[in-house]
Motif scaffolding. Structure first.
Motif, PDB file in Angstrom:
ATOM      1  N   TYR A  85       1.934   0.401 -10.482  1.00 37.09           N
ATOM      2  CA  TYR A  85       1.200   1.173  -9.487  1.00 37.09           C
ATOM      3  C   TYR A  85      -0.257   1.232  -9.942  1.00 37.09           C
ATOM      4  N   HIS A  86      -1.181   1.183  -8.967  1.00 36.50           N
ATOM      5  CA  HIS A  86      -2.602   1.254  -9.299  1.00 36.50           C
ATOM      6  C   HIS A  86      -3.340   2.086  -8.254  1.00 36.50           C
ATOM      7  N   LEU A  87      -4.120   3.047  -8.750  1.00 33.52           N
ATOM      8  CA  LEU A  87      -4.989   3.869  -7.907  1.00 33.52           C
ATOM      9  C   LEU A  87      -6.337   3.952  -8.617  1.00 33.52           C
ATOM     10  N   PRO A  88      -7.301   3.105  -8.194  1.00 37.06           N
ATOM     11  CA  PRO A  88      -8.605   3.105  -8.864  1.00 37.06           C
ATOM     12  C   PRO A  88      -9.249   4.489  -8.793  1.00 37.06           C
ATOM     13  N   PRO A  89      -9.984   4.919  -9.782  1.00 39.66           N
ATOM     14  CA  PRO A  89     -10.427   4.205 -10.984  1.00 39.66           C
ATOM     15  C   PRO A  89      -9.459   4.340 -12.167  1.00 39.66           C
ATOM     16  N   GLN A  90      -8.259   4.835 -11.952  1.00 39.08           N
ATOM     17  CA  GLN A  90      -7.304   4.987 -13.044  1.00 39.08           C
ATOM     18  C   GLN A  90      -6.845   3.633 -13.562  1.00 39.08           C
ATOM     19  N   MET A  91      -6.344   3.638 -14.766  1.00 36.21           N
ATOM     20  CA  MET A  91      -5.756   2.422 -15.347  1.00 36.21           C
ATOM     21  C   MET A  91      -4.445   2.127 -14.616  1.00 36.21           C
ATOM     22  N   PRO A  92      -4.108   0.858 -14.445  1.00 35.85           N
ATOM     23  CA  PRO A  92      -2.836   0.515 -13.811  1.00 35.85           C
ATOM     24  C   PRO A  92      -1.657   1.035 -14.634  1.00 35.85           C
ATOM     25  N   LEU A  93      -0.635   1.463 -13.937  1.00 36.16           N
ATOM     26  CA  LEU A  93       0.581   1.959 -14.563  1.00 36.16           C
ATOM     27  C   LEU A  93       1.658   0.883 -14.440  1.00 36.16           C
ATOM     28  N   PRO A 153       0.827  -1.207   0.000  1.00 38.66           N
ATOM     29  CA  PRO A 153       0.000   0.000   0.000  1.00 38.66           C
ATOM     30  C   PRO A 153       0.865   1.263   0.000  1.00 38.66           C
ATOM     31  N   CYS A 154       0.339   2.308  -0.628  1.00 41.54           N
ATOM     32  CA  CYS A 154       1.019   3.607  -0.685  1.00 41.54           C
ATOM     33  C   CYS A 154       0.251   4.623   0.165  1.00 41.54           C
ATOM     34  N   SER A 155       0.914   5.664   0.576  1.00 39.89           N
ATOM     35  CA  SER A 155       0.298   6.672   1.442  1.00 39.89           C
ATOM     36  C   SER A 155      -0.820   7.450   0.753  1.00 39.89           C
ATOM     37  N   GLY A 199       9.271  -4.735   1.228  1.00 39.76           N
ATOM     38  CA  GLY A 199       8.026  -4.703   1.986  1.00 39.76           C
ATOM     39  C   GLY A 199       6.770  -5.145   1.258  1.00 39.76           C
ATOM     40  N   PHE A 200       6.882  -5.854   0.157  1.00 41.24           N
ATOM     41  CA  PHE A 200       5.708  -6.360  -0.540  1.00 41.24           C
ATOM     42  C   PHE A 200       5.182  -7.607   0.164  1.00 41.24           C
ATOM     43  N   ARG A 201       3.862  -7.834   0.052  1.00 31.95           N
ATOM     44  CA  ARG A 201       3.223  -9.005   0.648  1.00 31.95           C
ATOM     45  C   ARG A 201       2.302  -9.648  -0.380  1.00 31.95           C
ATOM     46  N   HIS A 202       2.168 -10.974  -0.288  1.00 29.36           N
ATOM     47  CA  HIS A 202       1.272 -11.699  -1.188  1.00 29.36           C
ATOM     48  C   HIS A 202      -0.149 -11.210  -0.991  1.00 29.36           C
ATOM     49  N   THR A 257      -1.706   1.476  -4.710  1.00 29.94           N
ATOM     50  CA  THR A 257      -0.990   0.248  -4.385  1.00 29.94           C
ATOM     51  C   THR A 257       0.134   0.018  -5.388  1.00 29.94           C
ATOM     52  N   ASP A 258       1.337  -0.194  -4.886  1.00 28.11           N
ATOM     53  CA  ASP A 258       2.425  -0.693  -5.724  1.00 28.11           C
ATOM     54  C   ASP A 258       2.212  -2.188  -5.850  1.00 28.11           C
ATOM     55  N   TYR A 259       2.467  -2.732  -7.030  1.00 24.00           N
ATOM     56  CA  TYR A 259       2.260  -4.168  -7.217  1.00 24.00           C
ATOM     57  C   TYR A 259       3.385  -4.779  -8.030  1.00 24.00           C
TER      58      TYR A 259
END
Length: 73
Positions: free
Chosen positions: A33-41, A9-11, A65-68, A15-17
């Motif tokens: 990176y994804h921030l709905p409703p935008q298209m994923p980057l 998660p981002c501040s 720090g990524f998690r499944h 969400t970074d993925y």
């Protein structure tokens, strides 16, 4: 493994993925990176040999720090 998602998660509420997609002789790794409703980057894309995936996944989970998690989209 068909597809594996690692999330962080981002501040700003996004969400970074990291998405690992299994293909016949290699694994495609998408960093984005994804921030709905935008298209994923998609920030970065690379191909790995299947044998290199555990080391790469370990780096993302332990050092960055990524998690499944469930698929974002």
């Amino acid at each position: 493994m068909d597809t594996l998602w690692l999330l962080r998660p981002c501040s700003d509420g996004g969400t970074d993925y990291i998405c690992f997609r299994d293909h016949r002789d290699h694994v495609e790794v998408l960093e984005g990176y994804h921030l709905p409703p935008q298209m994923p980057l998609i920030k970065h894309r690379q191909l790995l040999l299947s044998a290199d995936v555990p080391r790469c996944r370990h780096r993302f989970e332990r050092q960055q720090g990524f998690r499944h998690g469930p698929p974002l989209f």
